[in-house]
Design a protein around this motif. Sequence first.
Motif, PDB file in Angstrom:
ATOM      1  N   LEU A 198       0.823  -1.166  -0.033  1.00  0.00           N
ATOM      2  CA  LEU A 198      -0.008   0.080   0.178  1.00  0.00           C
ATOM      3  C   LEU A 198       0.837   1.454  -0.004  1.00  0.00           C
ATOM      4  N   GLN A 221       1.387   5.571  -0.063  1.00  0.00           N
ATOM      5  CA  GLN A 221       0.744   6.905   0.181  1.00  0.00           C
ATOM      6  C   GLN A 221       2.052   7.820  -0.617  1.00  0.00           C
ATOM      7  N   THR A 231       3.841   3.439 -10.562  1.00  0.00           N
ATOM      8  CA  THR A 231       2.720   2.530 -10.572  1.00  0.00           C
ATOM      9  C   THR A 231       3.017   1.485 -11.837  1.00  0.00           C
ATOM     10  N   LYS A 242      -5.614   2.192  -7.959  1.00  0.00           N
ATOM     11  CA  LYS A 242      -5.878   3.383  -7.026  1.00  0.00           C
ATOM     12  C   LYS A 242      -7.125   3.146  -6.282  1.00  0.00           C
ATOM     13  N   ASP A 243      -6.799   3.758  -4.915  1.00  0.00           N
ATOM     14  CA  ASP A 243      -8.113   3.605  -4.024  1.00  0.00           C
ATOM     15  C   ASP A 243      -9.132   4.348  -4.482  1.00  0.00           C
ATOM     16  N   ASN A 244     -10.583   3.493  -4.482  1.00  0.00           N
ATOM     17  CA  ASN A 244     -11.771   4.337  -4.750  1.00  0.00           C
ATOM     18  C   ASN A 244     -12.723   4.111  -3.709  1.00  0.00           C
ATOM     19  N   SER A 245     -12.365   3.577  -2.424  1.00  0.00           N
ATOM     20  CA  SER A 245     -13.220   3.307  -1.305  1.00  0.00           C
ATOM     21  C   SER A 245     -14.013   4.424  -0.843  1.00  0.00           C
ATOM     22  N   GLN A 282      -8.649   5.190   4.634  1.00  0.00           N
ATOM     23  CA  GLN A 282      -7.647   4.934   3.871  1.00  0.00           C
ATOM     24  C   GLN A 282      -6.341   5.616   4.763  1.00  0.00           C
ATOM     25  N   ILE A 317      -3.540   6.434   2.320  1.00  0.00           N
ATOM     26  CA  ILE A 317      -3.033   5.434   1.424  1.00  0.00           C
ATOM     27  C   ILE A 317      -3.879   5.789   0.174  1.00  0.00           C
ATOM     28  N   THR A 318      -3.188   5.714  -1.075  1.00  0.00           N
ATOM     29  CA  THR A 318      -3.817   6.119  -2.287  1.00  0.00           C
ATOM     30  C   THR A 318      -4.029   4.774  -3.298  1.00  0.00           C
ATOM     31  N   HIS A 319      -2.839   4.003  -3.212  1.00  0.00           N
ATOM     32  CA  HIS A 319      -2.733   2.918  -4.178  1.00  0.00           C
ATOM     33  C   HIS A 319      -2.499   1.604  -3.475  1.00  0.00           C
ATOM     34  N   ALA A 320      -2.664   0.418  -4.126  1.00  0.00           N
ATOM     35  CA  ALA A 320      -2.726  -0.726  -3.532  1.00  0.00           C
ATOM     36  C   ALA A 320      -2.354  -1.667  -4.569  1.00  0.00           C
TER      37      ALA A 320
END
Length: 110
Positions: free
Chosen positions: A8, A10, A24, A51-54, A59, A62-65
């Motif tokens: 994860l 940020q 990425t 990319k996070d879309n929760s 988060q 955190i922006t990318h998983a």
Amino acid sequence: MAVKHLVLFQFKANTGADAVKEATSRMLGLKEGCLNPTSRKQYIKSLTGGKDNSIEGAQRGITHAFVVEFESIEDRNYYVNSDPHHSEFKNYVIPFLENFVIVDYSEGVF
């Protein structure tokens, strides 16, 4: 036993969109670039990310998983400790990161 390796990211606030895209893309490219030192074949079973879309708001920056799957603990250990392609990626990406989290697990093992 297969191992899932969750990564994860940020990114720092001043990291531009082009740098995030490059980082990425390089992360996803590890699947092709990481080779077993003996067989010289790819040993990452699968690698996905996004990319996070929760909508939950949990988060904590955190922006990318990413999910990296290895066939064995030995493959994961080589990746983490010895793979030169992975090491090169870490050296590239860490300056762009504010924070990162890594969690490994084997499905159903608690």
